[in-house]
Structures are given as structure tokens and as C-alpha cells.
Design a protein around this motif. Structure first.
Motif, PDB file in Angstrom:
ATOM      1  N   SER A 293       0.827  -1.207   0.000  1.00 41.76           N
ATOM      2  CA  SER A 293       0.000   0.000   0.000  1.00 41.76           C
ATOM      3  C   SER A 293       0.860   1.256   0.000  1.00 41.76           C
ATOM      4  CB  SER A 293      -0.954   0.007   1.194  1.00 41.76           C
ATOM      5  OG  SER A 293      -0.244  -0.120   2.417  1.00 41.76           O
TER       6      SER A 293
ATOM      7  N   HIS B  29       1.040   5.245   1.209  1.00 40.84           N
ATOM      8  CA  HIS B  29       0.522   6.153   2.229  1.00 40.84           C
ATOM      9  C   HIS B  29       1.203   7.509   2.094  1.00 40.84           C
ATOM     10  CE1 HIS B  29      -1.307   2.848   4.698  1.00 40.84           C
ATOM     11  NE2 HIS B  29      -0.382   2.156   4.048  1.00 40.84           N
TER      12      HIS B  29
ATOM     13  N   ALA C 282      -3.361   0.376  -3.326  1.00 40.47           N
ATOM     14  CA  ALA C 282      -3.007  -0.932  -2.766  1.00 40.47           C
ATOM     15  C   ALA C 282      -2.928  -1.959  -3.884  1.00 40.47           C
ATOM     16  CB  ALA C 282      -4.026  -1.372  -1.717  1.00 40.47           C
TER      17      ALA C 282
ATOM     18  N   LYS D  88      -5.007   4.310   3.011  1.00 41.53           N
ATOM     19  CA  LYS D  88      -4.274   3.859   1.832  1.00 41.53           C
ATOM     20  C   LYS D  88      -4.620   4.722   0.623  1.00 41.53           C
ATOM     21  CE  LYS D  88      -4.384  -0.982   3.367  1.00 41.53           C
ATOM     22  NZ  LYS D  88      -4.910  -2.332   3.066  1.00 41.53           N
TER      23      LYS D  88
END
Length: 259
Positions: free
Chosen positions: A29, A31, A40, A37
């Protein structure tokens, strides 16, 4: 190092803040310094769309199942761009990403292909659509808007000039899909109001199950309104072709202002 319940595999910082890549139980994921998220990808099945909201953004394919030119505003990890690139080999895709470091991470950590058929533009999305609308207009069959920062929907998107230019860039038989955040009620109302205004109420919406995402859809002037039941067979066909739960998405679609 552990982060967000997983293993931090990459971390960097640009002028806008942290960018992190985390692997958690077989899912990679992206970030932006916070837990939500931004993208992903399943490490075991990297060609599939992992996030339900990304799959929901493709519900417009029920109305136009064979796009030839797509504009993605907001690249993130590039999972949606990669999926469309693989599934529609005759399609040209342009993706716009404000952060150059994010684009590089999409290539290096999420397997975004480097190919002439997939153009990545590092630019402000509002400036890009306004310039392109002035230059050529009605260029895209599908425009997908997924432009978030660590706080929510990017401010540059929720503007009259953005919706006006996006409408002019869309082919008259095309569809725009925008990812919105349902818990930000004021922002959501503003976005749907602008969508209804510039698409003359030819709009639909879809609440993503179990998520805060709401997907808004705006349709070109030559797209015919269809009753939901009329699209059942199309949904089943697309589910087999693309591996996405289109029958379920069809049941969740509702007309916002279209009569």
C-alpha cells in the motif's frame, strides 16, 4: 521497521510531505504520512484491482465498455492505470500526477509499465485539464478523478473551473467518474452540486459498501439514460471479462438528477 500494521519497505519525503510504501499480509500500500491507503496492490495478484473503490470507479464501463482514450487524474501507485493498460490493449491512457516522487514509486514499487501507450504527466490536475480543454476539447472517452492528499479531496479539484474544463475535455459519448469522501459532507455536497451543474444533471452516484467513498458519475450529452435492469446482461459480461463485481456495482448505482 513496522508501520500501519505492516513492514515499511520505502519512505521518502518531497515538498508536500511523507510518501511511504508498506507491505501488510501480502498487500502493498501507498501512504502519504497517514494510515489511509492511497493505493493498494496484492503482491500475489498484482494485475488485479485490490481496493473496492477503484473497482467502483469503473462502473461507467456499463455504459461504455470499450473506451479508446482514458484520462486518469491522480496516479497514486498506478494500480488503476496498470489495470486499464492491461485490459484495454487498444486504449491510450494519460495519467496526471502532481508529485514526481509518487510517479517514480508507481514505476518502481507497483509495477506501472513504461510504455508509449501510457503517458504520465507531472502537473497540477486543474492546470492540466484547463490547458487541455482550451487546446483540443472532447478528447477522452473516460475521465477518472482520484485526487486526494493526506487530509482528503484535493482543494484544486472542487472548483468550478476544474469541472467546467473536465466537461469540455470529455467526449460527447464519454463518462467522468470522481472519487469522493462521504464523511466530508460539505465537500461531498459541493462536488455533487458542481457535477450536476456542469453535466446538466446527467449524473449518478455509487456508495462503496463498507467504505467512506462515494463515486460520482457525469455523462456526456449523447449517452442515453438506461434503466438499471437493462444493464444486467452487460454487467454479467463485464464481470467475466474483467474480474470485477459489476452486477453488484449495478445494484448500488442510483440516478442523482438524471430524468
Amino acid at each position: 521497521m513496522r508501520k500501519y500494521g505492516g513492514v515499511l519497505v520505502h519512505c521518502c519525503r518531497d515538498d508536500l510531505g511523507l510518501i511511504e510504501v508498506v507491505d501488510t499480509y501480502g498487500v502493498r500500500s501507498l501512504h502519504f504520512g497517514t494510515h489511509p491507503k492511497q493505493s493498494a496492490m496484492s503482491l500475489a495478484e498484482p494485475e488485479k484491482l485490490e481496493l473496492s473503490y477503484a473497482r467502483a470507479m469503473l462502473a461507467g464501463l456499463l455504459f461504455k465498455p470499450e473506451p479508446r482514450k482514458i484520462l486518469l487524474l491522480g496516479l497514486g501507485g498506478g494500480t488503476l492505470a496498470k489495470f486499464l493498460f492491461n485490459q484495454f490493449p487498444e486504449c491510450r491512457i494519460d495519467a496526471v500526477e502532481w508529485r514526481a516522487a509518487v510517479a517514480e514509486i508507481a514505476y518502481e514499487y507497483f509495477g506501472l509499465p513504461r510504455d508509449a501507450r501510457l503517458g504520465v504527466h507531472v502537473s497540477d490536475v486543474n492546470e492540466f485539464v484547463c490547458a487541455e480543454a482550451e487546446r483540443r476539447g472532447e478528447a477522452y472517452d473516460y475521465i477518472l478523478v482520484d485526487v486526494f492528499d493526506h487530509q482528503g479531496l484535493a482543494e484544486a479539484v472542487n472548483q468550478q473551473d476544474f469541472f467546467s474544463a473536465s466537461r469540455r475535455l470529455l467526449h460527447h459519448e464519454g463518462i467522468l467518474a470522481i472519487n469522493l469522501w462521504g464523511t466530508q459532507t460539505q465537500s461531498l455536497r459541493q462536488s455533487m452540486s458542481l457535477l450536476n451543474l456542469y453535466f446538466e444533471r446527467r449524473t449518478m452516484r455509487l456508495q462503496v459498501p463498507g467504505r467512506g467513498n462515494v463515486i460520482g458519475f457525469g455523462f456526456g450529452q449523447h449517452v442515453e439514460r438506461a434503466e438499471i435492469a437493462e444493464l444486467n446482461q452487460q454487467a454479467k459480461t463485464l464481470e467475466l471479462l474483467l474480474g470485477i463485481e459489476f452486477p453488484r456495482l449495478l445494484r448500488l448505482l442510483s440516478y442523482s438528477g438524471w430524468r
